[in-house]
Design a protein around this motif. Structure first.
Motif, PDB file in Angstrom:
ATOM      1  N   ARG A 197     -86.703 104.631 -12.139  1.00 16.70           N
ATOM      2  CA  ARG A 197     -87.130 104.090 -10.832  1.00 16.70           C
ATOM      3  C   ARG A 197     -87.457 102.592 -10.903  1.00 16.70           C
ATOM      4  N   CYS A 211     -89.063 100.931  -7.846  1.00 17.72           N
ATOM      5  CA  CYS A 211     -88.154  99.835  -7.473  1.00 17.72           C
ATOM      6  C   CYS A 211     -88.878  98.764  -6.658  1.00 17.72           C
ATOM      7  N   ASP A 218     -85.799  98.567 -10.476  1.00 22.69           N
ATOM      8  CA  ASP A 218     -84.731  97.764  -9.863  1.00 22.69           C
ATOM      9  C   ASP A 218     -84.262  96.755 -10.906  1.00 22.69           C
TER      10      ASP A 218
END
Lengths: 94, 412
Positions: free
Chosen positions: B369, B320, B371
């Motif tokens: 993982r 992220c 964003d």
């Protein structure tokens, strides 16, 4: 086979190659060079193929590259030796 | 070395004819994916596409071009017209040999060729249009743009499925760096006729979903394939110093870096090379991963490919570690048009300080993982964007887009 008229030729050219790129008075059209009208050798080959289909006149490739104006093309079509002698197109087998 | 700047953009894509309306639609998550209406699709397993509507090429192009062009070529010619108009290059600014064209195409002229093949089978060879000789092929976009606009400098055509549009931009950027002051670049595709559609479906990755809102879900737990779209974008690239001296009004940003790689053969056990393409592009731009403010992902919408891209992104940026988005979720995948449209969107994102959302994706697997920007545009100060593209059978390409100093609040 009836002779091809200038009017018919113009309609055929527009159908196969699009509108001419230059505005030319109809009285001058017959003697305006194809290059000025925006019709290149491919456009003339396309026109010749359509003429063969619709008028039964085959224009040899060498002549296509020689002719300069609609009048040259009409003379070839209407005075072509062997006009109408073209065998009927053979349809592809299904 | 002078920077390479984008001074004109023409976007012609599903959901937006022109840059601004397209950008608004992307930010509003207005999906252009709908039932494919070009022909009777009832016999086909996939029936959704991103279609361009409300455009009549006959009003925008001379009839002499209409008789000799496939729909995809018409799209790219119109996009080029729009891009040049946007760039407002006065006639005489550059000589013909100072301007060139490099485009990408992935599908060729399917619709045109389908029609001519039908003539071949039903009437015979003499009935086939002489224009078929070039209307079908990949380089025709570059050739027609070059002829129509008298651009006689460096030219090229790149074919790399969905990665190719970024390759074209990268190669055009190199041409400017080598001394050609202005290049047109980008790409567009369209293959929504029955033959083109069958060819696209044969790839096995097209979504067979029936709900347009759930058909193309990049990085979603329910990813089920992609929806094909049509269209693309053309960009005007210029040398920054000559653009400044001619008084160019639009400085959307810079094409700062480009890299491309090819995956190792599947049987070799080698690792996919997308990350290496990204690193090459960053190196070319003279920046590192921490300088990247947003990633425009390829977003295949195929679970295995999404997972691989997520891994690449986390390896480069950490878990992220950078916002990721896939605005193409509203258009479907545009093949050669996809990368250029993404670059155009990245430039608009920088201008407005907004990361557009990935329209329909609802739930991203935790294991990815990443964003992923969803639901709404996310305000962000963007100095650098990394645009990724992958093409079927191993093509990877990456472009770094940099905010133009004159447009941003700070020098990047």
């Amino acid at each position: 086979m009836a002779a091809m008229t200038l009017d018919e030729l113009c309609h055929l050219l527009v159908a196969v190659a699009g509108e001419p790129s230059a505005e030319v008075a109809s009285t001058d059209l017959a003697d305006t060079e194809f290059t000025e009208l925006g019709y290149d050798s491919l456009a003339l080959m396309e026109a010749a193929a359509r003429i063969a289909q619709e008028y039964g006149v085959r224009i040899p490739d060498a002549d296509i590259f020689e002719m300069r104006t609609p009048r040259d093309l009409l003379d070839l079509v209407n005075g072509a030796p062997g006009a109408g002698d073209l065998p009927a197109p053979v349809a592809a087998r299904p | 070395m002078s920077a390479v700047v984008v001074t004109g953009i023409g976007v012609l894509a599903p959901g937006g004819l022109g840059l601004e309306p397209f950008w608004e639609g992307v930010c509003d998550r207005r999906s252009a994916i709908s039932e494919l209406t070009r022909f009777d699709t009832s016999g086909f397993p996939a029936r959704l596409a991103g279609q361009i509507t409300g455009l009549n090429p006959a009003e925008l192009l001379p009839s002499r071009l209409l008789v000799q062009t496939d729909i995809s070529t018409r799209f790219v010619l119109i996009a080029a017209d729009w891009a040049l108009r946007d760039a407002k290059v006065e006639p005489g600014t550059y000589t013909d040999y100072e301007t060139g064209v490099i485009t990408s195409n992935a599908c060729g002229g399917f619709e045109f060729t389908h029609r001519e093949f039908r003539k071949l089978w039903t009437t015979g060879p003499a009935a086939v249009s002489v224009y078929e000789s070039f209307a079908w092929f990949y380089a025709v976009s570059t050739g027609q743009i070059s002829i129509r606009n008298t651009l006689r400098g460096p030219s090229g055509a790149l074919v790399a499925e969905q990665a190719g549009g970024l390759d074209a931009i990268g190669h055009a950027c190199r041409a400017v760096r080598r001394g050609t002051p202005m290049m047109l670049t980008g790409g567009a595709d369209s293959a929504l006729d029955p033959w083109g559609w069958a060819a696209q479906l044969s790839g096995g990755q097209v979504s067979t979903a029936t709900d347009p809102d759930r058909a193309y879900l990049p990085f979603d737990t329910d990813a089920r394939g992609y929806v094909p779209g049509e269209g693309g974008a053309i960009l005007v690239l210029e040398d920054a110093s000559t653009a400044a001296s001619r008084g160019a009004q639009n400085l959307y940003g810079e094409i700062a870096g480009y890299g491309s790689t090819f995956d190792p053969p599947p049987w070799s056990g080698g690792r996919p090379a997308l990350g290496r393409a990204a690193l090459l592009a960053l190196e070319d731009a003279g920046i590192g991963p921490t300088d990247v403010d947003v990633v425009f992902a390829d977003g295949a919408g195929v679970a295995e490919l999404d997972r691989g891209e997520a891994e690449t992104i986390t390896e480069l940026f950490g878990a992220c570690g950078v916002p990721v988005t896939v605005p193409k979720a509203v258009t479907g995948r545009l093949y050669s048009g996809g990368g250029p449209v993404d670059v155009a969107v990245a430039l608009m994102a920088m201008r407005d300080g907004l990361i557009p959302p990935t329209a329909a994706t609802a739930k991203v697997p935790d294991s990815y993982r990443i964003d992923l920007v969803r639901d709404a545009p996310r305000p962000a100060d963007l100095a650098h964007a990394l645009v990724l593209g992958r093409g079927r059978w191993g093509f990877n390409s990456a472009v770094v887009v940099r905010r133009s100093p004159r447009l941003g609040s700070e020098t990047p």
